[in-house]
Design a protein around this motif. Structure first.
Motif, PDB file in Angstrom:
ATOM      1  N   ASP A  45       0.682  -1.149   0.081  1.00  0.00           N
ATOM      2  CA  ASP A  45      -0.194   0.010   0.080  1.00  0.00           C
ATOM      3  C   ASP A  45       0.748   1.187  -0.104  1.00  0.00           C
ATOM      4  OD1 ASP A  45      -2.439  -1.458   0.106  1.00  0.00           O
ATOM      5  OD2 ASP A  45      -2.763  -1.304   2.378  1.00  0.00           O
ATOM      6  N   ALA A  46       1.733   1.318   0.845  1.00  0.00           N
ATOM      7  CA  ALA A  46       2.817   2.476   1.118  1.00  0.00           C
ATOM      8  C   ALA A  46       3.701   2.567  -0.461  1.00  0.00           C
ATOM      9  CB  ALA A  46       3.727   2.411   2.131  1.00  0.00           C
ATOM     10  N   ALA A  47       4.006   1.477  -0.928  1.00  0.00           N
ATOM     11  CA  ALA A  47       4.943   1.574  -2.151  1.00  0.00           C
ATOM     12  C   ALA A  47       4.074   2.123  -3.330  1.00  0.00           C
ATOM     13  CB  ALA A  47       5.415   0.239  -2.442  1.00  0.00           C
ATOM     14  N   MET A  48       2.773   1.470  -3.459  1.00  0.00           N
ATOM     15  CA  MET A  48       1.685   1.957  -4.475  1.00  0.00           C
ATOM     16  C   MET A  48       1.350   3.632  -4.250  1.00  0.00           C
ATOM     17  SD  MET A  48       1.602  -0.290  -6.639  1.00  0.00           S
ATOM     18  CE  MET A  48       0.493   0.383  -7.856  1.00  0.00           C
ATOM     19  N   SER A  49       1.274   4.139  -2.897  1.00  0.00           N
ATOM     20  CA  SER A  49       1.289   5.628  -2.758  1.00  0.00           C
ATOM     21  C   SER A  49       2.327   6.342  -3.396  1.00  0.00           C
ATOM     22  CB  SER A  49       0.988   5.879  -1.338  1.00  0.00           C
ATOM     23  OG  SER A  49      -0.332   5.194  -0.989  1.00  0.00           O
ATOM     24  N   ARG A  50       3.389   5.837  -3.076  1.00  0.00           N
ATOM     25  CA  ARG A  50       4.760   6.557  -3.473  1.00  0.00           C
ATOM     26  C   ARG A  50       4.680   6.623  -5.047  1.00  0.00           C
ATOM     27  NH1 ARG A  50       6.980   3.453   0.600  1.00  0.00           N
ATOM     28  NH2 ARG A  50       7.924   1.934  -1.071  1.00  0.00           N
ATOM     29  N   LEU A  51       4.458   5.303  -5.761  1.00  0.00           N
ATOM     30  CA  LEU A  51       4.354   5.303  -7.425  1.00  0.00           C
ATOM     31  C   LEU A  51       3.387   6.312  -8.030  1.00  0.00           C
ATOM     32  CD1 LEU A  51       5.342   3.923  -9.911  1.00  0.00           C
ATOM     33  CD2 LEU A  51       3.659   2.115  -9.394  1.00  0.00           C
ATOM     34  N   TYR A  52       2.196   6.511  -7.356  1.00  0.00           N
ATOM     35  CA  TYR A  52       1.194   7.288  -7.649  1.00  0.00           C
ATOM     36  C   TYR A  52       1.584   8.656  -7.702  1.00  0.00           C
ATOM     37  CZ  TYR A  52      -2.053   3.091  -7.250  1.00  0.00           C
ATOM     38  OH  TYR A  52      -2.655   2.122  -7.539  1.00  0.00           O
ATOM     39  N   ALA A  53       2.307   9.103  -6.538  1.00  0.00           N
ATOM     40  CA  ALA A  53       2.880  10.418  -6.275  1.00  0.00           C
ATOM     41  C   ALA A  53       3.990  10.770  -7.406  1.00  0.00           C
ATOM     42  CB  ALA A  53       3.441  10.716  -5.025  1.00  0.00           C
TER      43      ALA A  53
END
Length: 192
Positions: A45-53
């Motif tokens: 979840d945290a990694a995908m948030s960073r990717l979206y940003a």
């Protein structure tokens, strides 16, 4: 290697090889420390948030994909010999479906250590089925994978996606170049 053999490499060369092997083993061993499903899911979840940003087009890739395999925390280290690995989760329709490990080894001019995340977008049902039904996917065999770098991601036209699998490395930290999928193997795992 017989160290008493007069044809054996000099002691300095043997030390370099042993240091490289140690770094590779430490890298893969640390990355492969078993995490629970909840830990892998939270990291994903945290990694995908960073990717979206970092790459807004990634949301569109997720929306169009049949499934997304997220390896949120991978470690790569080496000196001559290198190793890398991590644990991840396959998400289908936004839900965690299965868990996988990612391991790779390499040999050549390399030195350093790096952490990174990897997301693989399975655009076709046949590519997703290949992943799910394989007894271990050695990348380079099976569905074709296109690695999307930061520059290409910014200009990616998501209406014309024609490849079965797209992969994006992101969140790199550390000093080691050359992230590739060559020599990698993805295998099912069953965390607690």
């Amino acid at each position: 290697m017989n160290l008493d053999d007069p044809k054996a490499p000099p002691i300095a060369d043997r030390r370099i090889v042993l240091l490289g092997l140690g770094a590779a083993a430490a890298s893969v061993g640390t990355a492969a420390d078993a995490a629970s499903r909840a830990q892998i899911d939270a990291r994903a979840d945290a990694a995908m948030s960073r990717l979206y940003a970092a790459s807004p087009k990634a949301r569109e890739l997720v929306r169009r994909a049949q499934g997304v395999l997220v390896f949120p925390h991978n470690l790569k280290a080496g000196f001559i010999f290198g190793g890398e690995g991590g644990e991840g989760v396959l998400r289908i329709g936004g839900r965690s479906a299965e868990y996988f490990s990612f391991v790779a080894g390499s040999f050549g001019f390399q030195a350093g250590a790096q952490e990174y995340s990897l997301a693989m977008f399975f655009m076709t049902r046949s590519a997703l089925d290949y992943l799910r039904n394989s007894q271990g996917w050695a990348l380079g065999g099976g569905p074709e994978i296109v690695v999307v770098d930061q520059g290409l991601a910014a200009n990616l036209d998501t209406t014309n996606l024609s490849q079965p699998v797209y992969a994006m490395f992101f969140g790199q930290k550390g000093l080691m170049g050359g992230l590739t999928l060559n020599g990698s193997k993805i295998t099912h795992i069953h965390p607690d």
